[in-house]
Design an enzyme around this catalytic site. Sequence first.
Site, PDB file in Angstrom:
ATOM      1  N   ASP A   1       0.824  -1.218   0.000  1.00 33.02           N
ATOM      2  CA  ASP A   1       0.000   0.000   0.000  1.00 33.02           C
ATOM      3  C   ASP A   1       0.852   1.258   0.000  1.00 33.02           C
ATOM      4  O   ASP A   1       0.324   2.360  -0.113  1.00 33.02           O
ATOM      5  CB  ASP A   1      -1.019  -0.002   1.149  1.00 33.02           C
ATOM      6  CG  ASP A   1      -0.395   0.141   2.530  1.00 33.02           C
ATOM      7  OD1 ASP A   1       0.838   0.310   2.646  1.00 33.02           O
ATOM      8  OD2 ASP A   1      -1.164   0.097   3.522  1.00 33.02           O
TER       9      ASP A   1
ATOM     10  N   ASN B   1       5.345  -3.496   4.776  1.00 38.81           N
ATOM     11  CA  ASN B   1       4.805  -2.164   5.025  1.00 38.81           C
ATOM     12  C   ASN B   1       5.767  -1.340   5.867  1.00 38.81           C
ATOM     13  O   ASN B   1       6.586  -1.877   6.591  1.00 38.81           O
ATOM     14  CB  ASN B   1       3.478  -2.332   5.780  1.00 38.81           C
ATOM     15  CG  ASN B   1       2.709  -1.049   5.885  1.00 38.81           C
ATOM     16  OD1 ASN B   1       2.331  -0.458   4.877  1.00 38.81           O
ATOM     17  ND2 ASN B   1       2.461  -0.585   7.108  1.00 38.81           N
TER      18      ASN B   1
ATOM     19  N   SER C   1       4.680  -6.593   7.647  1.00 35.25           N
ATOM     20  CA  SER C   1       4.748  -5.206   8.083  1.00 35.25           C
ATOM     21  C   SER C   1       5.948  -5.033   8.995  1.00 35.25           C
ATOM     22  O   SER C   1       6.137  -5.808   9.938  1.00 35.25           O
ATOM     23  CB  SER C   1       3.469  -4.812   8.835  1.00 35.25           C
ATOM     24  OG  SER C   1       2.340  -5.008   8.000  1.00 35.25           O
TER      25      SER C   1
END
Length: 347
Positions: free
Chosen positions: A27, A134, A167
């Site tokens: 993202d 992430n 992440s």
Amino acid sequence: MKFASTLAAALSLASTATALNILMSNDDGFGSGNLRELYKLLKAAGHDVLIVAPATQQSGQGGRSEFSTDANLTSPGQYDIVPAGAPAVGTDPNDSSIWYYNGTPAACVFVALDYVLPRHYPGWTPDLALAGPNYGANLGAFVYSLSGTLGVAYAAVSRSVPAIALSASNSAVAYFNVTNSTHPAALAAKASYAVVDQFINATAQGSAVLPLGYGVNVNIPELSVGTLPPVVKSRLTGEAETDAAVYDEDKKTFTWGNVRPLAAGVNACYNGDCSLPGETYVLANGGISVSVFTIDYDAPSVPYTEMVFAKVGNLFSAGSGSNETEGYQTKPASKKRMMTGRDVYRM
Ligand SMILES: *[C@@H]1O[C@H](CO)[C@@H](O)[C@H](O)[C@H]1NC(C)=O
Ligand SMILES: *[C@@H]1O[C@H](CO)[C@@H](O)[C@H](O)[C@H]1NC(C)=O
Ligand SMILES: *[C@@H]1O[C@H](CO)[C@@H](O)[C@H](O)[C@H]1NC(C)=O
Ligand SMILES: *[C@@H]1O[C@H](CO)[C@@H](O)[C@H](O)[C@H]1NC(C)=O
Ligand SMILES: *[C@@H]1O[C@H](CO)[C@@H](O)[C@H](O)[C@H]1NC(C)=O
Ligand SMILES: *[C@@H]1O[C@H](CO)[C@@H](O)[C@H](O)[C@H]1NC(C)=O
């Protein structure tokens, strides 16, 4: 001249038994240092890796699937890697295996599966989808719903592709600014690779990395050079955070804060092993958490669930399969597509 570093990479990564087709997204955008560092490690290990990631930063989108309404980019892609006016879906001019799409993370997964792969890589099907790593941890069930990293993972799982969300706890960095192997982005990729490689290594050739409908959420704490933190079996619930609306009396606006004391609702444990530590706790104590989720959000078959159904039991009571109640008759089953909330906004 590249020989020494290639040999070093081959030696350190030699244990991977099976070469997989790996689809990566994130993202943070297709220029993310974390994403590209992990991409490099996977390729060095012999995997066939494709990135299809957002053209720009798309954090906080969760599983939202938003497609570009323009055929071309109306502003430049991340770090000006591609200019405004370039197609909304395309490749990095320096690497044709790195695609961007001007949509949300989940939309990138669908564009990958339904456009990029069939048109440009016919016959190539992903064995595994990886999201991230992430910038920043994604911990607990509330963040699961709003993280675009998790959104990539459950979009892929929903399309029958095993997925691992990764992440880390480092800050944003452009891929071209990661200039050595001790950069936090390189360390995040290395720790991610260590976990992903175990999943791959433990999967016999030709069998699925994860069972159908399963995904994995990996969170990595701040790293220091030369040490891999302990990897801990964890669950999503347990000391997890959810939001409070924090009001600024002067500005008359809200921002988010963490609820104190911790909210019981987001930490109710019904599925999985409730004796496992929550991933939030694991990260707070310096470990790498590995949680397993399924796409099946139905409540488990326990007395509480029956108690909930029982409240509307009289509506069911004419016997399942009954299609009328007082003054109301359901339409006969038809092939007509049901209208959903999404259609309302599309109209
Ligand atoms: C998008 O860009 C291409 C050239 O790259 C151009 O031919 C096309 O007309 C553009 N489409 C739109 C809708 O602007
Ligand atoms: C991309 O390739 C061009 C031409 O080879 C080069 O000048 C540029 O530095 C590269 N960009 C990056 C970020 O690697
Ligand atoms: C890359 O690093 C340079 C030098 O430290 C810095 O000025 C620049 O802002 C960085 N670019 C990005 C996109 O992070
Ligand atoms: C590697 O990069 C990091 C972050 O840019 C920097 O702090 C460090 O000094 C560099 N190390 C070496 C050995 O160049
Ligand atoms: C995992 O790696 C080890 C060597 O590191 C190897 O002996 C083993 O066969 C691998 N397992 C699978 C399933 O490939
Ligand atoms: C459901 O409706 C159909 C048509 O109205 C009717 O023939 C049928 O008997 C109903 N089924 C039940 C279980 O009431």
